[in-house]
Design a protein around this motif. Structure first.
Motif, mmCIF file in Angstrom:
data_model
loop_
_atom_site.group_PDB
_atom_site.id
_atom_site.type_symbol
_atom_site.label_atom_id
_atom_site.label_comp_id
_atom_site.label_asym_id
_atom_site.label_seq_id
_atom_site.Cartn_x
_atom_site.Cartn_y
_atom_site.Cartn_z
ATOM 1 N N ALA A 36 0.854 -1.190 0.000
ATOM 2 C CA ALA A 36 0.000 0.000 0.000
ATOM 3 C C ALA A 36 0.881 1.228 0.000
ATOM 4 N N GLN A 37 0.634 2.148 -0.948
ATOM 5 C CA GLN A 37 1.420 3.356 -1.095
ATOM 6 C C GLN A 37 0.699 4.315 -2.038
ATOM 7 N N ARG A 38 1.242 5.509 -2.200
ATOM 8 C CA ARG A 38 0.584 6.519 -3.032
ATOM 9 C C ARG A 38 0.440 6.068 -4.484
ATOM 10 N N GLY A 39 1.478 5.491 -5.045
ATOM 11 C CA GLY A 39 1.454 5.111 -6.450
ATOM 12 C C GLY A 39 1.133 3.647 -6.644
ATOM 13 N N GLN A 40 1.225 3.224 -7.887
ATOM 14 C CA GLN A 40 0.975 1.836 -8.225
ATOM 15 C C GLN A 40 2.210 0.992 -7.933
ATOM 16 N N ASP A 41 2.024 -0.309 -7.859
ATOM 17 C CA ASP A 41 3.118 -1.249 -7.649
ATOM 18 C C ASP A 41 2.988 -2.345 -8.698
ATOM 19 N N ALA A 42 3.882 -2.331 -9.675
ATOM 20 C CA ALA A 42 3.819 -3.295 -10.777
ATOM 21 C C ALA A 42 4.299 -4.679 -10.372
ATOM 22 N N GLU A 43 5.003 -4.766 -9.225
ATOM 23 C CA GLU A 43 5.604 -6.038 -8.825
ATOM 24 C C GLU A 43 4.703 -6.871 -7.918
ATOM 25 N N PHE A 44 3.935 -6.220 -7.071
ATOM 26 C CA PHE A 44 3.084 -6.914 -6.107
ATOM 27 C C PHE A 44 1.623 -6.499 -6.291
ATOM 28 N N GLU A 45 0.750 -7.030 -5.474
ATOM 29 C CA GLU A 45 -0.651 -6.627 -5.499
ATOM 30 C C GLU A 45 -0.764 -5.301 -4.751
ATOM 31 N N GLY A 46 -0.623 -4.227 -5.504
ATOM 32 C CA GLY A 46 -0.569 -2.907 -4.896
ATOM 33 C C GLY A 46 -1.936 -2.301 -4.667
ATOM 34 N N ILE A 47 -2.026 -1.543 -3.587
ATOM 35 C CA ILE A 47 -3.237 -0.786 -3.270
ATOM 36 C C ILE A 47 -2.829 0.676 -3.161
ATOM 37 N N GLU A 48 -3.388 1.517 -4.023
ATOM 38 C CA GLU A 48 -3.046 2.933 -3.972
ATOM 39 C C GLU A 48 -3.750 3.588 -2.790
ATOM 40 N N ALA A 49 -2.964 4.309 -1.985
ATOM 41 C CA ALA A 49 -3.547 4.915 -0.785
ATOM 42 C C ALA A 49 -2.690 6.082 -0.315
ATOM 43 N N ASP A 50 -3.350 7.149 0.083
ATOM 44 C CA ASP A 50 -2.695 8.263 0.760
ATOM 45 C C ASP A 50 -2.819 7.995 2.251
ATOM 46 N N LEU A 51 -1.764 7.456 2.842
ATOM 47 C CA LEU A 51 -1.847 7.013 4.230
ATOM 48 C C LEU A 51 -1.921 8.166 5.225
ATOM 49 N N SER A 52 -1.760 9.399 4.743
ATOM 50 C CA SER A 52 -1.953 10.539 5.652
ATOM 51 C C SER A 52 -3.432 10.821 5.889
ATOM 52 N N ALA A 53 -4.300 10.260 5.044
ATOM 53 C CA ALA A 53 -5.745 10.438 5.196
ATOM 54 C C ALA A 53 -6.293 9.369 6.130
ATOM 55 N N PRO A 54 -7.036 9.739 7.158
ATOM 56 C CA PRO A 54 -7.469 8.758 8.168
ATOM 57 C C PRO A 54 -8.403 7.669 7.660
ATOM 58 N N ASP A 55 -9.044 7.888 6.507
ATOM 59 C CA ASP A 55 -9.925 6.847 5.984
ATOM 60 C C ASP A 55 -9.179 5.806 5.150
ATOM 61 N N SER A 56 -7.901 6.061 4.838
ATOM 62 C CA SER A 56 -7.143 5.139 3.985
ATOM 63 C C SER A 56 -6.756 3.834 4.676
ATOM 64 N N PRO A 57 -6.193 3.860 5.896
ATOM 65 C CA PRO A 57 -5.780 2.593 6.513
ATOM 66 C C PRO A 57 -6.887 1.551 6.629
ATOM 67 N N PRO A 58 -8.079 1.883 7.144
ATOM 68 C CA PRO A 58 -9.118 0.848 7.199
ATOM 69 C C PRO A 58 -9.552 0.373 5.818
ATOM 70 N N ARG A 59 -9.524 1.274 4.829
ATOM 71 C CA ARG A 59 -9.883 0.864 3.466
ATOM 72 C C ARG A 59 -8.866 -0.124 2.911
ATOM 73 N N VAL A 60 -7.585 0.098 3.185
ATOM 74 C CA VAL A 60 -6.533 -0.807 2.709
ATOM 75 C C VAL A 60 -6.723 -2.199 3.299
ATOM 76 N N VAL A 61 -6.932 -2.263 4.606
ATOM 77 C CA VAL A 61 -7.109 -3.565 5.263
ATOM 78 C C VAL A 61 -8.362 -4.255 4.732
ATOM 79 N N ALA A 62 -9.430 -3.489 4.542
ATOM 80 C CA ALA A 62 -10.668 -4.073 4.024
ATOM 81 C C ALA A 62 -10.470 -4.640 2.623
ATOM 82 N N GLU A 63 -9.662 -3.967 1.814
ATOM 83 C CA GLU A 63 -9.417 -4.463 0.459
ATOM 84 C C GLU A 63 -8.603 -5.751 0.479
#
Length: 244
Positions: A36-63
């Motif tokens: 999980a990071q701001r940009g895409q990840d071509a190597e792994f199963e990436g999840i785009e997320a702005d982790l400074s936003a409080p709604d991003s962490p729970p969304r990442v885990v849910a995905e």
């Protein structure tokens, strides 16, 4: 050695540097790896997320749960640094550093705990030797990393009874794209590399693979009785006293 066959791991900031090294190690040992990071990840199963936003962490885990159905290990690696002394730092920069380096791991852990409880999983937080000491103009970075070490202990104490282990790793100088850019910005990069090597008793700087090996051990079943600890991994830098 494939200690993570059938297991699912989430690594934040896993598309480069230390995080990428950690993600690769888990994959080599059989894990299904999400990053999980701001940009895409071509190597792994990436999840785009702005982790400074409080709604991003729970969304990442849910995905991760929606796509994989389980979570066995969480590695909070994503971090950033804004340099300034306390009197020169704006409140906005201070709060942004806290949001990425400390609040995001807190929210990721909070969202992941029910799933890690089900798998008796593990958490590793990537702190820093600057959570123990401090370089000039790193007030907010040092404060957040010290806080992350403290959060590690708290989670270990509160959730050990759930079968969840939580540890931290405190790297020193680790080779990365950013450190390479910094070295090349020096007036004499060759001399600077030699100087950096000399402050390490092992006479070299670290690599992402060095950190990844320790993280994988801490998340594996080989480690069943270590929790709440912060492991310094710095080639001996912090134990070597400077010459007078």
């Amino acid at each position: 050695m494939r200690r993570f066959d059938g297991k699912v791991v989430l690594v934040t900031g896993g598309s480069q540097g230390i995080g990428q090294g950690i993600a690769r190690r888990f994959r080599e040992e059989g894990a299904r790896v999400f990053t999980a990071q701001r940009g895409q990840d071509a190597e792994f199963e990436g999840i785009e997320a702005d982790l400074s936003a409080p709604d991003s962490p729970p969304r990442v885990v849910a995905e991760v749960m929606e796509r994989a159905g389980r979570l066995d290990a969480l590695v909070n690696n994503a971090g950033m640094m804004r340099e300034a002394r306390v009197e020169d730092m704006s409140l906005a920069d201070w709060q942004f550093n806290i949001a990425v380096n400390l609040t995001a791991p807190f929210l990721l852990i909070k969202a992941a705990l029910p799933h890690l409880r089900a798998t008796k999983g593990a958490i590793v937080n990537i702190g820093s030797i600057e959570g123990i000491g401090c370089n000039p103009q790193h007030a907010s970075y040092s404060a957040t990393k010290a806080g992350l070490h403290g959060l590690t202990r708290a989670v270990a104490v509160d959730h050990g009874e759930d079968g969840i282990r939580c540890n931290a790793v405190a790297p020193g100088w680790i080779d990365s794209e950013l450190s390479e850019i910094y070295i090349e910005s020096m007036p004499d990069p060759v001399a600077f590399r030699q100087k950096i090597s000399k402050i390490h008793p092992v006479r070299r700087t670290g690599t992402p693979a060095d950190v990844a090996g320790l993280v994988a051990f801490l998340c594996s079943e080989d480690n069943g009785f270590i929790t709440g600890q912060t492991y310094t991994i710095d080639g001996g830098r912090t134990v070597q006293l400077p010459l007078p």
